[in-house]
Design a protein around this motif. Structure first.
Motif, PDB file in Angstrom:
ATOM      1  N   ASP A 193      26.369 -11.711  34.440  1.00 17.66           N
ATOM      2  CA  ASP A 193      27.670 -11.868  34.643  1.00 17.66           C
ATOM      3  C   ASP A 193      27.979 -10.969  33.504  1.00 17.66           C
ATOM      4  O   ASP A 193      27.222 -10.948  32.403  1.00 17.66           O
ATOM      5  CB  ASP A 193      28.152 -13.156  33.844  1.00 17.66           C
ATOM      6  CG  ASP A 193      29.651 -13.380  32.635  1.00 17.66           C
ATOM      7  OD1 ASP A 193      30.235 -12.302  32.958  1.00 17.66           O
ATOM      8  OD2 ASP A 193      30.252 -14.190  32.753  1.00 17.66           O
ATOM      9  N   ASN A 198      39.369  -7.198  32.235  1.00 19.49           N
ATOM     10  CA  ASN A 198      40.950  -7.688  32.075  1.00 19.49           C
ATOM     11  C   ASN A 198      41.570  -6.973  33.218  1.00 19.49           C
ATOM     12  O   ASN A 198      41.823  -6.159  33.186  1.00 19.49           O
ATOM     13  CB  ASN A 198      41.327  -8.166  30.660  1.00 19.49           C
ATOM     14  CG  ASN A 198      39.699  -8.735  29.953  1.00 19.49           C
ATOM     15  OD1 ASN A 198      39.193  -9.849  31.082  1.00 19.49           O
ATOM     16  ND2 ASN A 198      39.794  -9.034  28.612  1.00 19.49           N
ATOM     17  N   ASP A 385      34.785 -21.227  30.469  1.00 18.76           N
ATOM     18  CA  ASP A 385      33.218 -20.808  30.674  1.00 18.76           C
ATOM     19  C   ASP A 385      32.632 -22.075  31.060  1.00 18.76           C
ATOM     20  O   ASP A 385      31.475 -21.458  30.536  1.00 18.76           O
ATOM     21  CB  ASP A 385      33.262 -19.837  29.240  1.00 18.76           C
ATOM     22  CG  ASP A 385      32.486 -18.058  29.688  1.00 18.76           C
ATOM     23  OD1 ASP A 385      32.188 -18.002  31.153  1.00 18.76           O
ATOM     24  OD2 ASP A 385      33.556 -17.131  28.834  1.00 18.76           O
TER      25      ASP A 385
END
Ligand code: ARG
Length: 649
Positions: A193, A198, A385
């Motif tokens: 990951d 963003n 998450d």
């Protein structure tokens, strides 16, 4: 990081993906294959309602079987010897390491002392750690790998490898390919990951670090025959979309008319909408309603959201293209429909408690709990998450989840990893699989020692940064007269390879946890530990081979390698250590180990080339092969670091 407002009570209508179903939960991938081995049965994972308590991992089968690292091969010999010499003592792992002082030997085996401590006073025939060491040496199976062993101090076994074996092994790799040097890792599938910028915000230097480090880790794991899911966990969900959408409607009334609105600078767009949100109560109210419409699945709002995401995506893509980085986007929004289910599972385990109106998970050793449902009923970064972790474990069946972000987020990762352990999703022992690891990194600093910024903007535009590295390289090449020697395309490609390579290497060569200073002059210098120096060193080796006029393919098969000179032997040995360095870099998630190895390799090559004549010497064939092997390993290092090699300078 974004925050969420979708209440637990609302159905997840924004169906970007199907909600988990029983069928999905038991989907596609069967971890069983002919070649399976069972790792310690520690974890208690669930697949839907069924709990399993063992983890089965199959070893990847490759075309050309990897032989394991030099260290692993030595360890195997010593394991056999330990078993033969001490049949009554079970579970003794061979402790093989590189000799710190090469005067003593190449490797050492350090088992004697601890074995002695185990057996002394229990009627053993041995009189001390030295005789224990001697027995280990005497029981070594026959092998052409070891030249000799000597025992020093309290039973340390110093191992000198056979020169011929080193030569033979290097030549074998030249013939069979460097893939045969892929390390063997005890994992089958990992999620890396990384990058994860963003939406509607500028991708900053932190994301650049994450992209560079994550890509290298992915490359090293892929080389090691591990399947890697390269995940871009973009921040594409949360309350900020309400204001962004309303602002889009207001500023670009024709936004829907096909063409992408000229939002231009997204960062400015974000700031302007935020300002509007903070100063105008009417706008604020509309923005809040917009969030509800978006999350309720309203077509118009969804379309606007998708369009804003798409504009950002295109911006991010410019950086990825320049860096040659490939990622698969599964943003925060993807996990949104799964959150209620994941939280329900945590709730069933009794983990979720009520605290000051929020729903939280208490973590041992932490004063503040992990908030999973905010006071207003919304979800947050942590709930996403936790859900993504659940998804990666159960839907994607990954053994290892690796998260690359700045160290500032360490606490967040520690917290939700702990929650997952409490839930039994992850084993409590750090060394067992499935495993979750946070790969933290430090800041990028400017010359002034402060957070890296450019004059004009708060954050550095990454595309500009990369372009500058390239144009500086181009200028340097032109100054050296290359514009006349090369085609325009060659000049451009070399400038790009060196420029982008320099930016990546300057980042990767540091221990990732430390802050580093961004300095073009330093990273683009052709002296010292820089990509420029290393790329040129590689090009120089290629030119030695080219100028010899010999057919290397032919030499690989017909010529024999012999590493008679001490500097040849040291270079050969260093080449052979490549697999264990990659293994160590993967296991400890430290790309700088590979950089150190590469730099040392070029130093060893320089030493060899200074002291041993190659072309025109009696040893020409052997030495050319050594040059070829060095160039090949250097290229593999570049590849793993995401750097494009250059062949001429
Ligand atoms: N699964 C994760 N939390 N990945 C990292 C996400 C990084 C986040 N979007 C940021 O910019 O800080």
């Amino acid at each position: 990081m974004s925050s969420f407002t979708l209440s637990l009570k609302l159905p997840p209508l924004l169906s970007l993906s199907p909600p988990p179903s029983a069928q999905l939960l038991n989907s596609n991938f069967s971890p069983l294959s002919l070649n399976t081995r069972i790792l310690r049965a520690t974890s208690r994972r669930f697949f839907g309602a069924v709990e399993v308590s063992s983890r089965i991992i199959s070893t990847m089968e490759t075309d050309k079987e990897s032989i394991g690292s030099l260290k692993q091969q030595l360890a195997k010999l010593f394991e056999e010897s330990l078993r033969a010499a001490f049949p009554d003592i079970s579970d003794v792992q061979p402790l093989v390491a590189i000799c710190n002082d090469t005067k003593n030997g190449d490797y050492q085996c350090n088992n004697a002392m601890s074995l002695w401590n185990k057996i002394k006073g229990k009627g053993t025939q041995f009189k001390g750690p030295q005789p224990v060491g001697k027995a280990i040496v005497e029981n070594l199976p026959a092998s052409d790998m070891i030249e000799n062993c000597s025992i020093a101090g309290p039973g340390f076994i110093n191992i000198v490898l056979a020169r011929q074996w080193i030569a033979k092994s290097v030549q074998k790799m030249l013939i069979d390919g460097i893939e045969t040097w892929a390390p063997k890792l005890p994992v089958k599938r990992t999620v890396v990951d990384f990058s994860s910028p963003n939406i509607a915000k500028e991708m900053h230097v932190g994301h650049l670090r994450s992209t560079i480090i994550g890509d290298t880790l992915a490359r090293m794991l892929e080389f090691s025959n591990v399947e890697v899911l390269r995940r871009n966990h973009v921040g594409d969900w949360g309350t900020q979309f309400g204001m962004l959408i309303e602002f889009l409607f207001e500023k670009f009334p024709n936004w829907e008319a096909g063409s992408t609105p000229a939002i231009g600078d997204l960062e400015a767009f974000y700031k302007a909408s935020k300002q509007r949100f903070d100063s105008d109560p009417d706008f604020k109210e509309r923005a809040q309603k917009a969030v509800v419409s978006l999350q309720g699945g309203d077509e118009k709002y969804r379309k606007a959201w998708a369009q804003i995401c798409e504009i950002s995506r295109k911006e991010f893509q410019k950086v990825y293209e320049r860096l040659g980085v490939h990622l698969e986007e599964k943003g925060e929004s993807f996990y949104n429909p799964y959150i209620p289910k994941a939280l329900e599972l945590l709730n069933e385990k009794g983990l979720i408690e009520e605290s000051e109106g929020a729903r939280v998970i208490f973590i041992e050793g932490k004063k503040i709990p992990l908030i999973v449902v905010k006071r207003d009923g919304g979800f947050n970064y942590a709930s996403t998450d936790l859900t993504a972790l659940w998804y990666r474990l159960n839907e994607e069946k990954a053994d290892w989840m690796i998260y690359v972000t700045d160290v500032g987020q360490r606490e967040h990762f520690e917290m939700f990893f702990s929650a997952a352990k409490r839930a039994g999703w992850l084993p409590s022992n750090e060394n067992d699989y499935p495993k979750a690891s946070h790969v933290g990194f430090g800041l990028v600093l400017g010359e002034d020692g402060k957070r890296f910024r450019t004059r004009s903007t708060e954050v550095v535009k990454l595309v500009d940064l990369l372009d500058e590295a390239k144009s500086r390289c181009k200028l340097a090449l032109e100054e050296r007269g290359k514009a006349k020697e090369w085609t325009a395309e060659e000049l451009d490609q070399t400038a790009e390879a060196v420029g982008y390579g320099a930016v990546k290497y300057a980042d990767l060569k540091n221990n990732r946890l430390t802050n580093y200073t961004f300095n073009f002059d330093q990273m683009l210098s052709d002296k010292g530990n820089t990509a420029v120096y290393l790329l040129y060193a590689h090009a120089r080796i290629c030119s030695i081979i080219r100028k010899s006029g010999r057919d290397i393919e032919e030499l690989k098969k017909s010529g024999a390698m012999d590493l008679a000179h001490q500097d040849e032997r040291m270079l050969g040995l260093h080449l052979l250590q490549f697999p264990e360095i990659v293994e160590e870099a993967c296991t400890n998630l430290l790309p700088n180990l590979l950089c150190e190895y590469l730099y040392k390799l070029s130093e060893d090559f320089t030493k060899f080339y200074t002291n041993c004549q190659v072309v025109g010497s009696a040893e020409e064939t052997s030495r050319l092969l050594l040059c070829e092997a060095t160039a090949l390993v250097m290229r593999k290092c570049f590849h793993l670091l995401g750097i494009t090699p250059v062949y001429k300078i």
